[in-house]
Each structure stands twice: as structure tokens, then as C-alpha cells.
Design an enzyme around this catalytic site. Structure first.
Site, PDB file in Angstrom:
ATOM      1  N   GLU A 230       0.888  -1.170   0.000  1.00  0.00           N
ATOM      2  CA  GLU A 230       0.000   0.000   0.000  1.00  0.00           C
ATOM      3  C   GLU A 230       0.921   1.213   0.000  1.00  0.00           C
ATOM      4  O   GLU A 230       1.609   1.469   0.993  1.00  0.00           O
ATOM      5  CB  GLU A 230      -0.894   0.024   1.251  1.00  0.00           C
ATOM      6  CG  GLU A 230      -1.831  -1.163   1.388  1.00  0.00           C
ATOM      7  CD  GLU A 230      -2.970  -1.179   0.386  1.00  0.00           C
ATOM      8  OE1 GLU A 230      -3.095  -0.240  -0.432  1.00  0.00           O
ATOM      9  OE2 GLU A 230      -3.727  -2.170   0.403  1.00  0.00           O
ATOM     10  N   GLU A 434      -6.310  -4.719   0.724  1.00  0.00           N
ATOM     11  CA  GLU A 434      -6.499  -4.981   2.150  1.00  0.00           C
ATOM     12  C   GLU A 434      -7.978  -4.793   2.464  1.00  0.00           C
ATOM     13  O   GLU A 434      -8.754  -4.295   1.650  1.00  0.00           O
ATOM     14  CB  GLU A 434      -5.671  -4.013   2.980  1.00  0.00           C
ATOM     15  CG  GLU A 434      -4.183  -4.190   2.769  1.00  0.00           C
ATOM     16  CD  GLU A 434      -3.362  -3.428   3.792  1.00  0.00           C
ATOM     17  OE1 GLU A 434      -3.273  -2.199   3.665  1.00  0.00           O
ATOM     18  OE2 GLU A 434      -2.824  -4.074   4.719  1.00  0.00           O
TER      19      GLU A 434
HETATM   20  P1  NAD Z   1       8.544   4.915   4.467  1.00  0.00           P
HETATM   21  O1  NAD Z   1       8.477   4.118   3.213  1.00  0.00           O
HETATM   22  O2  NAD Z   1       9.716   5.746   4.695  1.00  0.00           O
HETATM   23  O3  NAD Z   1       8.439   3.948   5.735  1.00  0.00           O
HETATM   24  C1  NAD Z   1       7.405   3.049   5.915  1.00  0.00           C
HETATM   25  C2  NAD Z   1       7.872   1.920   6.811  1.00  0.00           C
HETATM   26  O4  NAD Z   1       8.881   1.182   6.136  1.00  0.00           O
HETATM   27  C3  NAD Z   1       8.498   2.395   8.131  1.00  0.00           C
HETATM   28  O5  NAD Z   1       8.116   1.500   9.160  1.00  0.00           O
HETATM   29  C4  NAD Z   1       9.986   2.267   7.844  1.00  0.00           C
HETATM   30  O6  NAD Z   1      10.755   2.062   9.007  1.00  0.00           O
HETATM   31  C5  NAD Z   1      10.021   1.052   6.969  1.00  0.00           C
HETATM   32  N1  NAD Z   1      11.202   0.928   6.129  1.00  0.00           N
HETATM   33  C6  NAD Z   1      12.056   1.915   5.728  1.00  0.00           C
HETATM   34  N2  NAD Z   1      13.053   1.400   4.984  1.00  0.00           N
HETATM   35  C7  NAD Z   1      12.825   0.067   4.884  1.00  0.00           C
HETATM   36  C8  NAD Z   1      13.486  -1.006   4.224  1.00  0.00           C
HETATM   37  N3  NAD Z   1      14.586  -0.811   3.514  1.00  0.00           N
HETATM   38  N4  NAD Z   1      12.959  -2.257   4.317  1.00  0.00           N
HETATM   39  C9  NAD Z   1      11.827  -2.471   5.006  1.00  0.00           C
HETATM   40  N5  NAD Z   1      11.169  -1.500   5.673  1.00  0.00           N
HETATM   41  C10 NAD Z   1      11.653  -0.237   5.605  1.00  0.00           C
HETATM   42  O7  NAD Z   1       7.179   5.736   4.494  1.00  0.00           O
HETATM   43  P2  NAD Z   1       6.707   6.767   5.603  1.00  0.00           P
HETATM   44  O8  NAD Z   1       7.462   8.018   5.321  1.00  0.00           O
HETATM   45  O9  NAD Z   1       6.726   6.174   6.952  1.00  0.00           O
HETATM   46  O10 NAD Z   1       5.168   6.940   5.205  1.00  0.00           O
HETATM   47  C11 NAD Z   1       4.744   7.827   4.253  1.00  0.00           C
HETATM   48  C12 NAD Z   1       4.406   7.111   2.953  1.00  0.00           C
HETATM   49  O11 NAD Z   1       3.495   6.046   3.182  1.00  0.00           O
HETATM   50  C13 NAD Z   1       3.695   8.010   1.973  1.00  0.00           C
HETATM   51  O12 NAD Z   1       4.273   7.857   0.694  1.00  0.00           O
HETATM   52  C14 NAD Z   1       2.262   7.494   1.950  1.00  0.00           C
HETATM   53  O13 NAD Z   1       1.556   7.718   0.792  1.00  0.00           O
HETATM   54  C15 NAD Z   1       2.446   6.055   2.213  1.00  0.00           C
HETATM   55  N6  NAD Z   1       1.237   5.483   2.779  1.00  0.00           N
HETATM   56  C16 NAD Z   1       0.450   4.681   2.004  1.00  0.00           C
HETATM   57  C17 NAD Z   1      -0.721   4.160   2.503  1.00  0.00           C
HETATM   58  C18 NAD Z   1      -1.597   3.271   1.684  1.00  0.00           C
HETATM   59  O14 NAD Z   1      -2.417   2.593   2.241  1.00  0.00           O
HETATM   60  N7  NAD Z   1      -1.447   3.242   0.379  1.00  0.00           N
HETATM   61  C19 NAD Z   1      -1.086   4.421   3.812  1.00  0.00           C
HETATM   62  C20 NAD Z   1      -0.275   5.229   4.573  1.00  0.00           C
HETATM   63  C21 NAD Z   1       0.899   5.744   4.047  1.00  0.00           C
END
Ligand code: NAD
Length: 454
Positions: A230, A434
Site C-alpha cells: 500500500e 487490504e
Molecule cells: P517509508 O516508506 O519511509 O516507511 C514506511 C515503513 O517502512 C516504516 O516502518 C519504515 O521504518 C520502513 N522501512 C524503511 N526502509 C525500509 C526497508 N529498507 N525495508 C523495510 N522496511 C523499511 O514511508 P513513511 O514516510 O513512513 O510513510 C509515508 C508514505 O506512506 C507516503 O508515501 C504514503 O503515501 C504512504 N502510505 C500509504 C498508505 C496506503 O495505504 N497506500 C497508507 C499510509 C501511508
């Protein structure tokens, strides 16, 4: 590398608490405990698994106020939102507690015997959660996974671990056996990556940015590991000239500024039919100025709080600085991470503020000429998560809803996520779905068995 993370209150930038970040060894140990707990959880009688999930829901319900207060502190969410979010965890658990007894297979007619299918849980599921909706997004992963008979290791975002940690404690209090749901605060590059690389984790549910999601998917390919993604969004709110303009303008701020715009479903592009473009902006301006932006811990009626971090504020400010700002709302003068609701005008579809996910309280407005132009402009993005259509013409509503490439659309409304309807993205907004009635199936393998009658 430090093994603690200082959680800040985003409204004031003051420290709240220090949280231990799991090491690689601790992640491995948790995954192994989840793998050891799996056979017992899988083999539990369906009604017993259901009963435990209902009990978990009840315990969450008894702690809604506490969880909401924690989220206000950790994430700067408004009290109304935070209460809804805690209630959403309860509701997801209640809804999916009906699944264990309904995890149906099929009987398929074949000659010479009986052919049946079984839905078997995949095993350990790793759920990786972003910081924008820490509670609901965690529950959208763990509730259907647990119902399907999987055990779960869950990593909250570094910035927002507090409610997830509490939910893990409440699960134990409700009688969910140890190892069945383990919450592991940690770095994405350590714990998140380990969910991807550890062979005992059989599925990863990732919610977060498109960039990290692609990396997770590539990592999962190595073991042909199941993955649900997502990701980001840049959703359109399409307003036709025949719409109830007052209603559309009154609803538009909530559709993008809720959670300070840190919402993957934010309708951050408003497309307005050219003939009513100026009138719509006249109606939008007072609606934006009226958004109550306030310290959520001090004002229970706040409608918008701060951004999650100084870094996020910097990113968002970068978009505002380069934009043609038509008007803004207000923001309190506090040391936290505040940006006022901001409306930008766009005439060139190449503008960053039009193309990229801002993930903050910034909305871009552009005119369109006719239905075909509206659909083309709405689809001119790599994303496809949600969107809205405002019109009084039912035929047009249907045509545009079918024409827009996005997983979750609403007509004359901005609603998009209900736990009992499917949710997910087209194109680079994600992979898989989901929520909804099918969600537990996504945590199973379908096994086919033929029994000869000869
Ligand atoms: P992010 O991708 O930086 O982090 C998300 C999660 O991934 C965090 O728990 C982070 O610790 C983890 N992560 C980071 N690097 C990783 C790696 N190499 N391997 C595995 N896990 C890793 O995103 P964010 O800044 O926390 O959230 C914002 C983003 O999430 C926005 O782009 C938003 O659109 C998206 N989002 C999407 C949905 C959806 O349902 N489509 C919902 C909420 C947020």
C-alpha cells in the site's frame, strides 16, 4: 548505531519518551518465536481463535481513550481522529473475528472423485507500518492475518511506535498467546529488511512510500515471498460544473487536510470544470480559512494538527515555496512542526506540486475543459489510490468512476476507507488489496486436493 529513539510530541517538539530499537538478533529471535507459535495458533479450533480475537477487540475498546491520548501525543493527531483510529482497531478485530469459522474452501465438480480446496495460512507475516496512521494500518494487517491463522511480527515506524507497543501488550492481556502478535519497534533498514530476508517470514505487508515499497518487493522476489503493498497517492477530486458547488467546496478541505495532509488517500489535486473554476475558489477560500488548526492536546475540537516531524515540515515547505499560493489557512505559533492549510494554483501539469505526493496540507487546483479532459488529467499520474467525483449527473458519475484508474473512488463524498470494503491501489499506489471480506484469503495459500472414489 544507537539503539534508542527519542519520540517527540510533534505539536511542541518536546521529547515524550525513549524507545528501544530492536537489533538484528532481537528481530531474528522474535521471528523465530512467531514461527514456533504458528502451528498451535493455526491448529486452534476456529471458534476459539474467533473468541480470542473478539476478546482482543473488547480489551482495545476498554482502552480507546488511553490509546487515543497516546496517539495525540506521539503523532499530533486530533483527538477526534485518534479516537476513531483506536475504534477502527477494535472494529477490524471484531469484523475479522467472524472469519475463522468462514475460511471456506470449495468443492469443484470433477469425474472419478471429489475435488476440494483448503485455505491454509501462509505462516509468519511481517507487517511494516508507516507513521501517518499507526493504529489502523497496523490492524488492517494483523487482524485478517491472525484470523486466517497466521502469526504476526509487526514493525511500527520509528517516529510512531507508542500505540503499536501498547496494542501488543493489550493482545497479551486479552489472552492472545505469546509469539502470536509481536510488536518490534526498530529501523526499517534493520527490522523491516529482516522481515524481507528472513526465510521464516512467508508474507510481508508493507505500507509506506513507493520508493521503499519497490525495494521491499524486489527483496521479496528473492524468496518468492508473498507481498502486499500500500504505497503513495496523488488523488484527484474532480468537480463538475453541474455539482452542488457549495457542498463540494465545503468538503474539499477535509479531503486533503485531514491528518495534516499526511494521508495516502488525500485528494491533493482538485480538478475543477473551467466554467466554475473561479466560483469554486471563492467558495473554497472561507472553507480553508475555517479549518481549526490547533494543538490537539490542548484543543479537543482541533480539526488539524502539526506534521509529524521537522523533516516532514521541511519537505512540505519545499513544495509551498515553489508554488503559486492562492490562499492559506492558519497555524498556531508553537515550536512544533506546523504548516497551515495551503491552496496552490497550477496551470502546468509538470509542476512538482501537481505531480508529486506532498504528504502535507497542500492542495493544487487546476481547471479542466470536459469529461474526457477530466479523466485524462486525473489519470496523468503514476499513482492510482483514491479520488472523488462531484456531479449531479448519475451517468457521468458512473462513466468517470469507471474511467479513473484508482482503487477507491467516491461520488459526492470523500469517504474511501471502510474496514468492510476492499482498499488498495492501481499502478504505483500498490499491489493487492487490504480490508473487505476477502482480506483473510490474502494470508492463505489455496490448496487443491483430489480424492479418488474409484
Ligand atoms: P517509508 O516508506 O519511509 O516507511 C514506511 C515503513 O517502512 C516504516 O516502518 C519504515 O521504518 C520502513 N522501512 C524503511 N526502509 C525500509 C526497508 N529498507 N525495508 C523495510 N522496511 C523499511 O514511508 P513513511 O514516510 O513512513 O510513510 C509515508 C508514505 O506512506 C507516503 O508515501 C504514503 O503515501 C504512504 N502510505 C500509504 C498508505 C496506503 O495505504 N497506500 C497508507 C499510509 C501511508
Amino acid at each position: 548505531m544507537t539503539t534508542t529513539f527519542t519520540v517527540l510530541d510533534p505539536a511542541t517538539a518536546e521529547p515524550v519518551t525513549d524507545v528501544h530499537l530492536a537489533t538484528l538478533e532481537e528481530a531474528d529471535a522474535a521471528i523465530e518465536r512467531a514461527a514456533a507459535a504458528f502451528p498451535t495458533w493455526r491448529d486452534l479450533a476456529p471458534a476459539d481463535r474467533a473468541r480470542l480475537l473478539r476478546r482482543f477487540a473488547r480489551v482495545v475498546d476498554e482502552h480507546v481513550d488511553e490509546l487515543a491520548a497516546l496517539e495525540v501525543r506521539n503523532s499530533g493527531h486530533t483527538l477526534g481522529n485518534a479516537r476513531w483510529e483506536a475504534g477502527n482497531v477494535r472494529d477490524c478485530l471484531d469484523y475479522y473475528s467472524a472469519a475463522p469459522e468462514r475460511l471456506f474452501g470449495r468443492q469443484i465438480p470433477v469425474p472419478g472423485g471429489l475435488d476440494v480446496t483448503f485455505r491454509e495460512p501462509v505462516g509468519v507475516v511481517g507487517v511494516i507500518v508507516p507513521w501517518n496512521f499507526p493504529m489502523p494500518i497496523a490492524a488492517w494487517g494483523f487482524a485478517p492475518a491472525l484470523a486466517a491463522g497466521c502469526t504476526v511480527v509487526l514493525k511500527p515506524a520509528e517516529l510512531t511506535p507508542l500505540t503499536a507497543v501498547r496494542l501488543g501488550e493489550l493482545a497479551l492481556e486479552a489472552g492472545i498467546p505469546p509469539g502470536v502478535l509481536t510488536v518490534l519497534p526498530g529501523r526499517g533498514s534493520v527490522v523491516g529488511e529482516r522481515f524481507v530476508t528472513h526465510p521464516a517470514v512467508r508474507k510481508v505487508v508493507f505500507t509506506g512510500s513507493t520508493a521503499v515499497g519497490k525495494r521491499v518487493m524486489a527483496g521479496c522476489a528473492d524468496q518468492v515471498k508473498r507481498v502486499t503493498l500500500e504505497l503513495g497517492g496523488k488523488s484527484a477530486n474532480i468537480v463538475f460544473a453541474d455539482a452542488d458547488l457549495e457542498r463540494a467546496a465545503a468538503a474539499a478541505p477535509g479531503a486533503v487536510f485531514d491528518n495534516a495532509g499526511q494521508d495516502c488517500c488525500a485528494r491533493s489535486r482538485i480538478l475543477v470544470e473551467r466554467s466554475v473554476h473561479d466560483r469554486f475558489l471563492e467558495l473554497l477560500e472561507p472553507a480553508v480559512r475555517a479549518v481549526r488548526v490547533a494543538h490537539p492536546g490542548q484543543d479537543p475540537d482541533a480539526e488539524m494538527g502539526p506534521l509529524i516531524s521537522a523533516r516532514q515540515r521541511e519537505v512540505v515547505q519545499g513544495y509551498v515555496d515553489g508554488a503559486d499560493v492562492a490562499f492559506t489557512g492558519s497555524a498556531p505559533d508553537l515550536p512544533g512542526f506546523w504548516v497551515p492549510p495551503t491552496v496552490a494554483l497550477v496551470s502546468d501539469a509538470r509542476d512538482r506540486v501537481w505531480r508529486e505526493e506532498v504528504f502535507g496540507p497542500v492542495v493544487a487546483v487546476m481547471p479542466f475543459d470536459d469529461e474526457a479532459d477530466a479523466i485524462a488529467k486525473a489519470n496523468d499520474t503514476e499513482y492510482g489510490l483514491s479520488g472523488s467525483i462531484y456531479t449531479r449527473d448519475v451517468g457521468r458519475a458512473l462513466r468517470v468512476a469507471r474511467g479513473v484508474q484508482a482503487g477507491n473512488l467516491s461520488v459526492n463524498s470523500h469517504s474511501s476507507v471502510r474496514y468492510w470494503t476492499p482498499f488498495g491501489g492501481y499502478k504505483q499506489s500498490g499491489l493487492g488489496r487490504e480490508l473487505g471480506p476477502e482480506a483473510p484469503n490474502a494470508f492463505t495459500e489455496e490448496k487443491n486436493v483430489f480424492i479418488s472414489s474409484e
